[in-house]
Design an enzyme around this catalytic site. Structure first.
Site: not given
Ligand SMILES: *Cc1c(COP(=O)(O)O)cnc(C)c1O
Length: 392
Positions: A58, A111, A183, A208
């Protein structure tokens, strides 16, 4: 070397793997040491925040180290760590930098699940939260308290796409002794270089665009030199990590990031521009289009735009008509997440989950992800579905 070239050649040395150009997948829990002296030497190295050894699964494997190094370099940060999801990256970056009694500032356009974490777990841990207007810029100074430890930005904002004045906010935060977390998922490490603009920690939902194929969830946290020891301490103490196969999939997706983003950018702007000409549409919220809040900051700070933006319809359509519009889209899947190869649609109403947001629209709103399809087909799909929107 340009980022596009680095994605393909940066850290992959075929000589290391007998000429094979791809990384092996290292699946590991146990790592055996040669002898006691070897174990002690690696333990000493790991007790230093800068230490990185093969120690236990890990704590990282060569597959994960390679992906971490790629992202850290592309983002312009010091070091990166992988966690199991984008949300885990957001929540862990905050947890790494706060203690009970602190105060954090979070943009109102954040988010939704990050907000949920702040309203539940953070508050329960004795960390006070204030949501700020994403257009605050240096006026954010008025919201600082003596115990403000973190400013959490997301730019552009989820669903509403306000682009923030990141350097102005960083400069205020640093004068007040607070750290800035961003973010950066929407922009990818190609279109916004967070550390050049003063950010201390950057997080991505690698789920994403970085992964890009809707087949893995993963988060990446990248820290600057100063915050790295705290981020590393938290992630290791909480035993956060990402799975071996997911790390492989995400690094494989990352290699084609530049070519994918080029298309998401161009087709996103083209479809958004077409939408602005529709009589049903009140407003297209796309950072690269004038009229979107913070468009000037996008022009100043970003190198491109991804394929995600929102559309607000004129008021007066019926809910049944709007549902029928969404249901008649064939190429736009109705589903969460985005950043994969395929186009998606998601209706939203920020008034529900963002108290105090000054959302000025009455019409229905939906978010689109423009995938890698031919844009003519996407436009034809939207055009056909618009016929199902009915007026009372
Ligand atoms: C989708 C998203 C997340 C979370 O990602 P996951 O892998 O689905 O937990 C965080 N920040 C933003 C801006 C997002 O669009």
């Amino acid at each position: 070397m340009h980022s596009e070239t680095f994605l393909l050649h940066g850290i992959y040395d075929p000589d290391t793997f007998g000429g094979v150009v791809n990384l092996p997948v290292h699946r590991a829990s146990t790592v055996v040491f040669r002898d006691m002296a070897d174990m002690e030497a690696r333990a000493r190295a790991m007790s230093n925040p800068e230490g990185r050894e093969l120690w236990y699964g890990r704590k990282g494997t060569p597959t994960k180290f390679a992906l971490q190094d790629m992202v850290a370099e592309l983002e312009g940060g010091h070091r990166s760590l992988l966690v199991s999801s984008g949300l885990a990256a957001c929540t862990s970056a905050i947890m790494a930098l706060v203690k009970s009694g602190d105060h954090v500032l979070i943009c109102n356009s954040v988010y939704g699940p990050t907000r949920h974490f702040a309203d539940t777990v953070l508050k329960r841990c004795g960390v006070a939260v204030t949501y700020y207007d994403p257009m605050a810029g240096s006026d954010i100074a008025a919201l600082f308290e003596a115990n403000t430890a973190v400013v959490f930005l997301e730019s552009p904002g989820s669903q509403t796409f306000e682009v923030q004045d990141v350097p102005a906010i960083c400069s205020v935060a640093h004068k007040r002794g607070a750290k800035v977390v961003i973010d950066n998922t929407w922009a990818t490490p190609l279109f916004f270089k967070p550390f050049e603009h003063g950010v201390d920690v950057s997080v991505h939902a690698a789920t994403k665009y970085i992964g890009g194929h809707s087949d893995a969830t993963m988060g990446v946290i990248t820290a600057n030199r100063e915050t790295w020891p705290m981020v590393r301490e938290y992630v290791f103490a909480a035993e956060l990590h990402a799975g071996a196969d997911d790390a492989y999939l995400v690094q494989r997706g990352l290699r084609t990031l530049a070519v994918r983003m080029d298309r998401h950018f161009r087709h996103g702007v083209d479809v958004a521009t077409w939408l602005t000409s529709r009589r049903e549409v009140e407003r297209v919220l796309h950072p690269a289009l004038p009229g979107t809040l913070g468009h000037a900051f996008w022009t100043r700070d970003f190198k491109g735009a991804s394929g995600l933006f929102s559309v607000v319809l004129k008021p007066g359509f019926t809910r049944e008509g709007f549902r029928s519009f969404v249901d008649h889209l064939e190429l736009f899947g109705l589903g969460f997440s985005w950043g994969g190869f395929e186009s998606l649609v998601m209706p939203f109403d920020p008034r529900h989950e963002r108290p105090g947001s000054n959302w000025p629209y009455d019409g229905f709103a939906f978010r689109l992800h423009i995938g890698l399809e031919a844009k003519e087909d996407l436009i034809a799909d939207l055009d056909k579905a618009f016929r199902f929107l009915s007026v009372p």
